[in-house]
Design an enzyme around this catalytic site. Structure first.
Site, PDB file in Angstrom:
ATOM      1  N   SER A 144       0.850  -1.197   0.000  1.00 42.01           N
ATOM      2  CA  SER A 144       0.000   0.000   0.000  1.00 42.01           C
ATOM      3  C   SER A 144       0.883   1.243   0.000  1.00 42.01           C
ATOM      4  O   SER A 144       2.071   1.168  -0.340  1.00 42.01           O
ATOM      5  CB  SER A 144      -0.949  -0.025   1.199  1.00 42.01           C
ATOM      6  OG  SER A 144      -1.931   0.987   1.059  1.00 42.01           O
ATOM      7  N   ASN A 145       0.360   2.369   0.364  1.00 42.13           N
ATOM      8  CA  ASN A 145       1.136   3.613   0.367  1.00 42.13           C
ATOM      9  C   ASN A 145       0.622   4.537   1.462  1.00 42.13           C
ATOM     10  O   ASN A 145      -0.312   4.211   2.184  1.00 42.13           O
ATOM     11  CB  ASN A 145       1.070   4.285  -1.012  1.00 42.13           C
ATOM     12  CG  ASN A 145      -0.356   4.577  -1.413  1.00 42.13           C
ATOM     13  OD1 ASN A 145      -1.013   5.406  -0.816  1.00 42.13           O
ATOM     14  ND2 ASN A 145      -0.864   3.865  -2.413  1.00 42.13           N
TER      15      ASN A 145
END
Ligand code: CTP
Length: 389
Positions: free
Chosen positions: A204-205
Site C-alpha cells: 500500500s502507500n
C-alpha cells in the site's frame, strides 16, 4: 438561502439588527442565535420582531418540545454568519467548544461559516485569536477582517465590525458557489489502494485520503451530488457523500465504472501501480528462504475512467518530486484527461498527510492556473471553480 445569524457580545451587536434586515432584503430567510453576552446588549425580542422567527440563546432551549434545537437549526442552515464575533466566541468556534447554543449549532453543522470579528485591537492581535482564525480557515470559513478605526476605550486599530454590505456580499458569494455544481455528479477516487500479498500482508502507500475528503466536502458545498470510491483511508468522508469502500485498484476501477454518469471525475486516490501477480493463500512462512515477489501492473484507473466517460471533465492528480511541468503535461496526454493537478511532494508543508496543499492545474487545452498554498478544502473549492468558470 437559510441564514443562521449568530450574534455575540460586542458593542457592535446592535449592528446585527441592520445585518439581519439587509440579509432579508437580499432574499434570505434569517434566524438569529444570541450568546449570553449578546443578550446583554440586544434583546431576543428585537430579533424575533425583525425576523418573525424564534430566537435561540441558551444551550438547552427547545422552541419545539422534544426536538433538539441545536441539531434542528444546524441542519436548517445553508450558511452560518457570526457577526459580530468577539474574541471569546472566535476562540470557542476555532477550538470547537460547544457550551452555548451558538457554538453547539456551529459544531453540529456542516454549513459554510462567515465570521466577522469585532473586538479590541489588542485582543485581535493575541496569539490564541490568530490560532483560532487559522483553525476556522480549515473549515472553509470566510473571516471578514475587522476595519481599522477608533474603538471604545479610546483606542485605534483593527477592531471594528466589517461593513454590513461586505458581510451580505460574502453571503451572496456563498450562494453563487452553492449553486455552481447544482444538478452535477462529481465522482472522486480517494485514499490508498491495498494489494494483498497473502492473507496477512499487503502492498500500500501513505495516502491519508485528506485531499479526497476535502474535494468531496468542497463539491457538496457547491451543491453537487458526490460519489467517493475510497480505499481504506484515515480521513473521514462527509456523510452526505455516497461512499463506495474498496481495497484494490481493480475494485476501485470496477466500482467507479459502475457509477452513474459523472460530470466531473477527480482522481485523488494514490492507486498502487503494481499488484502481486498471485495472492498466496494463508500466510507466507519465514522458513522458505529468499522469496521474490512478482508484480504485475494495475490498470490506470483515472485513464480508464476518462475513456469510459468521455463527456465528463476528468482531472488526474500528479504527485511530482519537484516543480516539473513537462512530466505532468506528458502524464496528462498519456492518460487522456481534461486537466492535471500537480502537487509537489518534495515539500513537507503540503502533500501527503498535510492539511495544506498547493496545486498547479494544467489543462489539456494549454492553459494553467495556480492555487497558492491553501487548506486542502480551499484547494478543492478552488479546483472545482477552475473547472466551472
Ligand atoms: N492513477 C490511477 N491509477 C493508477 C495510477 C495512478 O488512477 N494505476 C491516478 C491517480 O489517482 C492520480 C494520477 O493517476 O490521479 C497520477 O498518479 P501518479 O502516481 O502521479 O502517476 P502515475 O500514472 O502513477 O505515473 P508515475 O508513477 O510514473 O509518476
Amino acid at each position: 438561502m437559510k441564514v443562521l445569524l449568530g450574534v455575540s457580545g460586542s458593542i457592535a451587536a446592535y449592528r446585527a439588527a441592520d445585518l439581519a434586515r439587509e440579509l432579508m432584503r437580499a432574499g434570505h430567510e434569517v434566524r438569529v442565535c444570541l450568546t449570553d453576552g449578546a443578550a446583554q446588549f440586544v434583546t431576543p425580542l428585537l430579533f424575533e420582531t425583525l425576523t418573525g422567527q424564534p430566537v435561540l440563546s441558551g444551550a438547552f432551549e427547545e422552541p419545539i418540545a422534544g426536538r433538539m434545537a441545536h441539531i434542528d437549526w444546524a441542519r436548517w442552515a445553508d450558511v452560518i454568519v457570526v457577526a459580530p464575533a468577539t474574541a471569546n466566541t472566535l476562540v470557542r468556534l476555532g477550538l470547537g467548544f460547544a457550551e452555548d447554543m451558538l457554538t453547539t449549532v456551529v459544531l453540529a453543522s456542516s454549513a459554510p461559516l462567515v465570521v466577522a470579528p469585532a473586538m479590541n485591537p489588542s485582543m485581535y492581535a493575541a496569539d490564541v485569536v490568530a490560532f483560532a482564525r487559522e483553525r476556522l480557515a480549515a473549515r472553509a470559513t470566510i473571516v471578514l477582517e475587522p476595519q481599522e478605526g477608533d474603538v471604545v476605550a479610546g483606542e485605534h486599530g483593527p477592531g471594528k465590525l466589517a461593513p454590513i454590505a461586505e458581510i451580505v456580499a460574502a453571503v451572496q458569494s456563498l450562494d453563487v458557489r452553492r449553486n455552481r455544481l447544482a444538478g452535477k455528479h462529481v465522482l472522486i477516487t480517494s485514499g490508498p489502494t491495498v494489494e494483498s500479498i497473502d492473507d496477512v500482508r499487503f502492498l500500500s502507500n501513505r495516502s491519508s485520503g485528506k485531499m479526497g475528503a476535502a474535494l468531496a466536502r468542497a463539491a457538496l458545498l457547491m451543491g453537487a451530488r458526490v460519489t467517493v470510491v475510497a480505499g481504506p483511508q484515515s480521513a473521514v468522508l462527509p456523510l452526505a457523500a455516497t461512499v463506495i469502500p474498496v481495497h484494490t485498484a481493480l475494485e476501485m476501477l470496477a466500482a467507479a465504472q459502475g457509477a452513474t454518469q459523472p460530470d466531473v471525475i477527480i482522481g485523488a486516490a494514490a492507486v498502487a501501480d503494481y499488484r502481486p501477480l498471485t495472492r498466496q493463500e494463508g500466510k507466507i512462512r519465514r522458513d522458505v528462504g529468499n522469496i521474490s515477489l512478482q508484480l504485475t501492473p494495475n490498470p490506470d484507473v483515472i485513464a480508464s475512467l476518462a475513456a469510459t466517460f468521455p463527456g465528463a471533465q476528468t482531472v488526474a492528480f500528479a504527485a511530482e518530486p519537484g516543480p516539473d511541468v513537462a512530466t505532468a503535461r506528458a502524464k496528462m496526454a498519456r492518460k487522456g484527461v481534461f486537466a492535471v493537478a500537480v502537487n509537489d511532494i518534495s515539500r513537507s508543508d503540503i502533500g501527503f498527510g498535510a492539511d495544506d496543499n498547493a496545486l498547479q492545474l494544467l489543462f489539456a487545452s494549454g492553459g494553467q492556473a495556480e492555487s497558492g498554498v491553501r487548506t486542502k478544502l480551499a484547494c478543492g473549492i478552488w479546483l472545482l471553480e477552475q473547472l466551472t468558470p
